[in-house]
Enzyme design. Sequence first.
Site, PDB file in Angstrom:
ATOM      1  N   HIS A   7      -5.447  14.761 -26.982  1.00 13.07           N
ATOM      2  CA  HIS A   7      -5.984  15.645 -27.858  1.00 13.07           C
ATOM      3  C   HIS A   7      -7.360  15.568 -28.178  1.00 13.07           C
ATOM      4  CE1 HIS A   7      -6.511  18.290 -31.701  1.00 13.07           C
ATOM      5  NE2 HIS A   7      -6.355  19.083 -30.640  1.00 13.07           N
ATOM      6  N   ARG A   8      -8.427  15.925 -27.757  1.00 11.20           N
ATOM      7  CA  ARG A   8      -9.821  15.568 -27.880  1.00 11.20           C
ATOM      8  C   ARG A   8     -10.108  14.131 -27.810  1.00 11.20           C
ATOM      9  NH1 ARG A   8     -10.463  18.194 -33.935  1.00 11.20           N
ATOM     10  NH2 ARG A   8      -9.112  20.088 -33.321  1.00 11.20           N
ATOM     11  N   GLU A  34      -7.447  16.827 -23.279  1.00 18.45           N
ATOM     12  CA  GLU A  34      -7.831  18.213 -23.819  1.00 18.45           C
ATOM     13  C   GLU A  34      -9.213  18.043 -24.504  1.00 18.45           C
ATOM     14  OE1 GLU A  34      -8.162  21.052 -27.166  1.00 18.45           O
ATOM     15  OE2 GLU A  34      -8.242  19.010 -27.331  1.00 18.45           O
ATOM     16  N   ASP A  36     -12.968  20.311 -25.748  1.00 18.85           N
ATOM     17  CA  ASP A  36     -13.355  21.542 -26.374  1.00 18.85           C
ATOM     18  C   ASP A  36     -14.858  21.703 -25.744  1.00 18.85           C
ATOM     19  OD1 ASP A  36     -11.228  22.403 -28.640  1.00 18.85           O
ATOM     20  OD2 ASP A  36     -11.998  20.210 -28.721  1.00 18.85           O
ATOM     21  N   HIS A  49     -15.735  20.227 -30.708  1.00 23.81           N
ATOM     22  CA  HIS A  49     -15.024  21.185 -31.367  1.00 23.81           C
ATOM     23  C   HIS A  49     -15.149  22.026 -32.345  1.00 23.81           C
ATOM     24  CE1 HIS A  49     -11.547  22.288 -34.077  1.00 23.81           C
ATOM     25  NE2 HIS A  49     -10.860  22.569 -32.985  1.00 23.81           N
ATOM     26  N   GLU A 109     -10.651  23.883 -23.638  1.00 31.64           N
ATOM     27  CA  GLU A 109     -10.529  25.034 -24.463  1.00 31.64           C
ATOM     28  C   GLU A 109     -11.905  25.387 -24.922  1.00 31.64           C
ATOM     29  OE1 GLU A 109      -9.569  25.600 -29.064  1.00 31.64           O
ATOM     30  OE2 GLU A 109      -8.678  24.019 -28.373  1.00 31.64           O
ATOM     31  N   LYS A 111     -14.293  27.407 -26.708  1.00 34.19           N
ATOM     32  CA  LYS A 111     -14.588  27.672 -28.470  1.00 34.19           C
ATOM     33  C   LYS A 111     -15.225  28.869 -28.390  1.00 34.19           C
ATOM     34  CE  LYS A 111     -13.138  25.474 -31.155  1.00 34.19           C
ATOM     35  NZ  LYS A 111     -12.021  25.502 -31.906  1.00 34.19           N
ATOM     36  N   ASP A 229      -2.960  13.196 -30.869  1.00 36.13           N
ATOM     37  CA  ASP A 229      -4.000  12.612 -31.025  1.00 36.13           C
ATOM     38  C   ASP A 229      -3.962  10.933 -30.799  1.00 36.13           C
ATOM     39  OD1 ASP A 229      -5.371  14.510 -32.096  1.00 36.13           O
ATOM     40  OD2 ASP A 229      -4.476  14.552 -34.185  1.00 36.13           O
TER      41      ASP A 229
END
Length: 242
Positions: A7-8, A34, A36, A49, A109, A111, A229
């Site tokens: 995640h990120r 992942e 953003d 993000h 993702e 945003k 994370d």
Amino acid sequence: MTHIFAHRGAAGTHPENTMAAFEEALKAGADGIELDVQLTKDGEPVVIHDETVDRTTDGSGWVRDMTYRELRKLNAAAKWNGRYGHCPIPHLEEVLAWLAPTPLMVNIELKNSLVAYERLEQKAIAVVHRYGLENRTIFSSFNHNSMRLCRQLAPEIETALLYMEPLYDPWTYVRAMKAEGVHPYYRTVTAAFVMDAQRRGVAVRPFTVNKPKTVKTMFAYKVDAIFTDDPRQAKEWKEKTP
């Protein structure tokens, strides 16, 4: 088999959405990353993000009000007390050029719930095409209109619907949206929901799954993937899961 998406990047141990975090995800043995994407004032797709740079960098202001050159001067590792030096905010192209020769999948993702970025979908799709990553990319967003547009523009790239609250009759909705996956808040996920989704050919990838008990529960449910994370820790727990 449950995939592990960082995640990120490895946001729990490295500055989120930076090349340092993505490189750690690869070293940790994650299956995917992942990230953003938003647009700068001059229309460049960048990986960050928040709609503002305040929380994650040494700058302040809205991403949409800054040019790419201005953004690149900021340090996305500023809050890490010098442990990672200077980490610029990456361009989407920079990340995908790095990712292409690796085995990693990528969840992009968009945003665009708070700021209606013009042509964000088209620009992200163009970069994915440039690196031939159609089969390793998932687009996701809380903005489901955006996901419907992505399906129309690039039906060969998977789309997934992000949401926080349980959906009523989700399968009718998912079918109407022509989505192939759902990315629910992990607290809404049950074993029955996962079985129902998979029976219908819909992938379930909950976010953001960090606590040992929750990670193990999601593995037991046999979800298609988790967003975490700490991919290194999740990989260790996965290997111990019967």
